[in-house]
Design a protein around this motif. Structure first.
Motif, mmCIF file in Angstrom:
data_model
loop_
_atom_site.group_PDB
_atom_site.id
_atom_site.type_symbol
_atom_site.label_atom_id
_atom_site.label_comp_id
_atom_site.label_asym_id
_atom_site.label_seq_id
_atom_site.Cartn_x
_atom_site.Cartn_y
_atom_site.Cartn_z
ATOM 1 N N LYS A 1 36.455 -7.667 14.813
ATOM 2 C CA LYS A 1 36.517 -7.317 13.392
ATOM 3 C C LYS A 1 35.606 -6.133 13.158
ATOM 4 C CE LYS A 1 37.523 -11.938 11.798
ATOM 5 N NZ LYS A 1 37.084 -13.087 11.011
ATOM 6 N N ARG B 1 33.680 -4.217 10.768
ATOM 7 C CA ARG B 1 33.146 -4.481 9.429
ATOM 8 C C ARG B 1 33.333 -3.292 8.496
ATOM 9 N NH1 ARG B 1 27.507 -7.515 10.915
ATOM 10 N NH2 ARG B 1 28.459 -9.383 11.793
ATOM 11 N N GLU C 1 36.988 -3.279 7.429
ATOM 12 C CA GLU C 1 37.241 -4.412 6.544
ATOM 13 C C GLU C 1 36.631 -4.167 5.169
ATOM 14 O OE1 GLU C 1 36.343 -9.165 6.577
ATOM 15 O OE2 GLU C 1 36.602 -8.121 8.491
ATOM 16 N N GLY C 2 35.449 -3.600 5.156
ATOM 17 C CA GLY C 2 34.802 -3.264 3.891
ATOM 18 C C GLY C 2 35.593 -2.221 3.128
ATOM 19 N N ARG D 1 38.873 -1.786 3.312
ATOM 20 C CA ARG D 1 40.081 -2.440 2.790
ATOM 21 C C ARG D 1 39.781 -3.267 1.548
ATOM 22 N NH1 ARG D 1 40.931 -5.083 7.543
ATOM 23 N NH2 ARG D 1 41.072 -3.446 9.070
ATOM 24 N N ASN D 2 38.604 -3.856 1.505
ATOM 25 C CA ASN D 2 38.248 -4.747 0.404
ATOM 26 C C ASN D 2 37.368 -4.065 -0.640
ATOM 27 O OD1 ASN D 2 39.590 -6.819 1.717
ATOM 28 N ND2 ASN D 2 37.774 -7.426 2.850
ATOM 29 N N ARG D 3 37.346 -2.747 -0.678
ATOM 30 C CA ARG D 3 36.402 -2.035 -1.536
ATOM 31 C C ARG D 3 36.634 -2.270 -3.023
ATOM 32 N NH1 ARG D 3 39.865 1.617 0.506
ATOM 33 N NH2 ARG D 3 41.093 2.838 -0.949
ATOM 34 N N LYS E 1 37.892 -5.040 -4.415
ATOM 35 C CA LYS E 1 37.956 -6.458 -4.748
ATOM 36 C C LYS E 1 36.594 -7.076 -4.986
ATOM 37 C CE LYS E 1 42.005 -6.881 -1.819
ATOM 38 N NZ LYS E 1 42.502 -7.391 -0.568
ATOM 39 N N GLY E 2 35.581 -6.566 -4.329
ATOM 40 C CA GLY E 2 34.293 -7.233 -4.324
ATOM 41 C C GLY E 2 33.407 -6.953 -5.515
#
Length: 194
Positions: A54, A56, A59-60, A62-64, A66-67
């Motif tokens: 993974k 990170r 992944e961060g 992709r999820n920027r 949402k968090g």
């Protein structure tokens, strides 16, 4: 092969004994036959046990969206409760302003026809308007409706099918012209002299 005490089981079902030997334990099939214990070579890792890499950073990325903001979770609850109270305060201020405007209107107009101040508090205060400007505004609205109705009439004459609502607009052309004349304007929206 003798069965040895096991301590750890992997996702693939491989158990590791206390001595370090790895094997798949014997099991019974659905038809009642027994599978024998399978010894696993040292160093072998089945695909089920290989951990997926993974990244990170990726992944961060992709999820920027949402968090949210890191560390702002505690503030979010306070902010939401404050929003509700701000909206309530704003509405209360609006109601108070309406009451004051209604009271001021009641003080300036002491007529028997006027509604009580409590009823006026719920109504929107309307600014005093120039009757001539109001007539022109109403005439513009009627001219727009008349223009649209004439366009629909032209469509109908060309043979296009009209919806029932559109057909009703075509029927009201004469009524719109009458309303314009009542305001002192002709069918083209020009002000009549006299």
């Amino acid at each position: 092969m003798p069965t040895v005490e096991t301590t750890k089981v992997s996702r693939a079902g491989i158990t590791t004994s206390e001595t370090g030997e790895r094997h798949v334990p014997s099991s019974t099939r659905a038809d009642g036959s027994v599978r024998k214990e399978i010894r696993v070579r040292p160093g072998y890792r089945p695909p089920e046990d290989v951990e997926i890499y993974k990244n990170r950073t990726a992944e961060g990325f992709r999820n920027r969206g949402k968090g949210g903001v890191p560390g702002a979770e505690g503030l979010k609850d306070e902010e939401e409760s404050a929003k509700g109270s701000l909206a309530a305060n704003k509405n209360a201020k609006r109601r108070e302003a309406r009451r004051k405007a209604a009271a001021a209107a009641a003080d300036t107009n002491d007529t028997a026809e006027q509604a009580p101040a409590e009823d006026m508090a719920t109504a929107e205060p309307t600014p005093p308007a120039d009757p001539e400007a109001e007539k022109e505004k109403e005439a513009k609205k009627l001219m727009k409706k008349l223009r649209q109705a004439k366009e629909l009439k032209d469509k109908k004459e060309k043979g296009d099918a009209l919806l029932p609502e559109q057909f009703e607009k075509v029927i009201k052309i004469n009524e719109l012209i009458r309303q314009l004349e009542g305001l002192g304007f002709d069918a083209q929206g020009e002000k009549k002299d006299g």
